[in-house]
Scaffold this motif. Structure first.
Motif, PDB file in Angstrom:
ATOM      1  N   ALA A 130       0.808  -1.222   0.000  1.00 27.53           N
ATOM      2  CA  ALA A 130       0.000   0.000   0.000  1.00 27.53           C
ATOM      3  C   ALA A 130       0.836   1.264   0.000  1.00 27.53           C
ATOM      4  CB  ALA A 130      -0.944   0.006   1.197  1.00 27.53           C
TER       5      ALA A 130
ATOM      6  N   GLU B 289       3.612   1.922  -1.840  1.00 26.67           N
ATOM      7  CA  GLU B 289       4.351   2.244  -3.065  1.00 26.67           C
ATOM      8  C   GLU B 289       3.880   3.608  -3.553  1.00 26.67           C
ATOM      9  OE1 GLU B 289       6.761   0.572  -4.456  1.00 26.67           O
ATOM     10  OE2 GLU B 289       6.632  -1.019  -2.958  1.00 26.67           O
TER      11      GLU B 289
ATOM     12  N   THR C  48       0.216   4.958  -5.120  1.00 31.02           N
ATOM     13  CA  THR C  48      -0.889   4.051  -4.819  1.00 31.02           C
ATOM     14  C   THR C  48      -2.032   4.866  -4.227  1.00 31.02           C
ATOM     15  OG1 THR C  48       0.741   2.355  -4.307  1.00 31.02           O
ATOM     16  CG2 THR C  48      -1.518   1.895  -3.650  1.00 31.02           C
TER      17      THR C  48
ATOM     18  N   VAL D 186      -5.338  -0.816  -0.119  1.00 27.90           N
ATOM     19  CA  VAL D 186      -5.130  -0.390  -1.509  1.00 27.90           C
ATOM     20  C   VAL D 186      -6.467  -0.271  -2.228  1.00 27.90           C
ATOM     21  CG1 VAL D 186      -4.112  -1.003  -3.740  1.00 27.90           C
ATOM     22  CG2 VAL D 186      -2.881  -1.509  -1.635  1.00 27.90           C
TER      23      VAL D 186
ATOM     24  N   SER E  75      -3.676   0.330  -7.437  1.00 27.87           N
ATOM     25  CA  SER E  75      -2.215   0.378  -7.428  1.00 27.87           C
ATOM     26  C   SER E  75      -1.677   0.585  -8.829  1.00 27.87           C
ATOM     27  CB  SER E  75      -1.655  -0.926  -6.860  1.00 27.87           C
ATOM     28  OG  SER E  75      -0.272  -0.987  -7.121  1.00 27.87           O
TER      29      SER E  75
END
Ligand SMILES: [Zn+2]
Length: 244
Positions: free
Chosen positions: A50, A52, A55, A77, A80
């Protein structure tokens, strides 16, 4: 302190202390928020993928007494960027969006128009056609932050630039007619100015993303933004190397 819940876009993460991550989020309810995801490096269970960059998540966090950094409680998430292939050009494009949001947004100030803009651009940054979506994002974030000058008249004499050549300069806020252009100006073509006018009229989903991009428009807009934030954008050089 009460737990806050919001949609958010992850902008950046940095390693912090031994096993934590420092995370910059663009939250829907209060704009840019910086917080700590405890033990995120050790236990991927809690935050998973979550965190990154770029996202789109639902986050729960809490502010702590006399501390600037919030504490991230949980993330889920929603969307993504990693579900589509991340080529190098696409990674640079995503990084550019993150950098502009991080540099231009003030801390803790909600901006729903910019949030919706970011979501619409992220939705279009799936394939390899990223130049038009990025140009759209640059132009619109400049406008929404109040930094976009009038593109239809000369800043010196006020004469209309329709049907005329137009120029811009690193230190000038706006466009100039041939008579008032300064030394070391660049030209912005009539096609690029038309594209900008079209981008300001119609949603990104209605634009042909495969059409020719407008490097002169991006150069003008990014120069304007860099003048306001008083620093160079790191991702601008990376994008220039991709020859847009
Ligand atoms: Zn003029």
């Amino acid at each position: 302190m009460p737990l806050k819940e919001s949609e958010a876009i992850v902008l950046r993460t940095y390693p912090f202390r031994e096993s934590d991550l420092l995370v910059t989020l663009f939250t829907r309810i209060e704009g840019k928020v910086r917080g700590v995801a405890g033990a995120a490096k050790k236990s991927r269970r809690r935050f998973g993928g979550a965190l990154e960059p770029l996202t789109y998540i639902k986050v729960a966090y809490e502010d702590r007494e006399r501390q600037e950094l919030a504490r991230l409680d949980s993330c889920e998430v929603l969307e993504s960027p990693l579900t589509s292939e991340v080529s190098y050009p696409r990674a640079v494009a995503l990084g550019h969006v993150a950098e502009l949001l991080d540099e231009l947004l003030p801390d803790r100030e909600a901006n729903d128009a910019v949030f919706r803009l970011a979501l619409s651009v992220l939705a279009q940054l799936r394939g390899n056609e990223f130049r038009i979506p990025l140009a759209y994002f640059e132009l619109w974030i400049a406008r929404l932050m109040g930094y976009l000058p009038d593109l239809s008249t000369c800043l010196a004499c006020g004469r209309t630039l329709n049907g005329s050549r137009a120029y811009f300069h690193a230190l000038a806020d706006g466009l100039m007619c041939p008579e008032h252009k300064r030394l070391a100006s660049w030209e912005i073509s009539a096609e690029s100015r038309n594209l900008a006018a079209q981008m300001l009229r119609v949603p990104l989903s209605k634009l042909d993303v495969a059409q020719k991009s407008a490097p002169d428009l991006s150069k003008f807009v990014l120069q304007t933004l860099e003048r306001h934030i008083e620093k160079k954008l790191v991702t601008r050089t990376m994008l220039d190397r991709l020859q847009r």
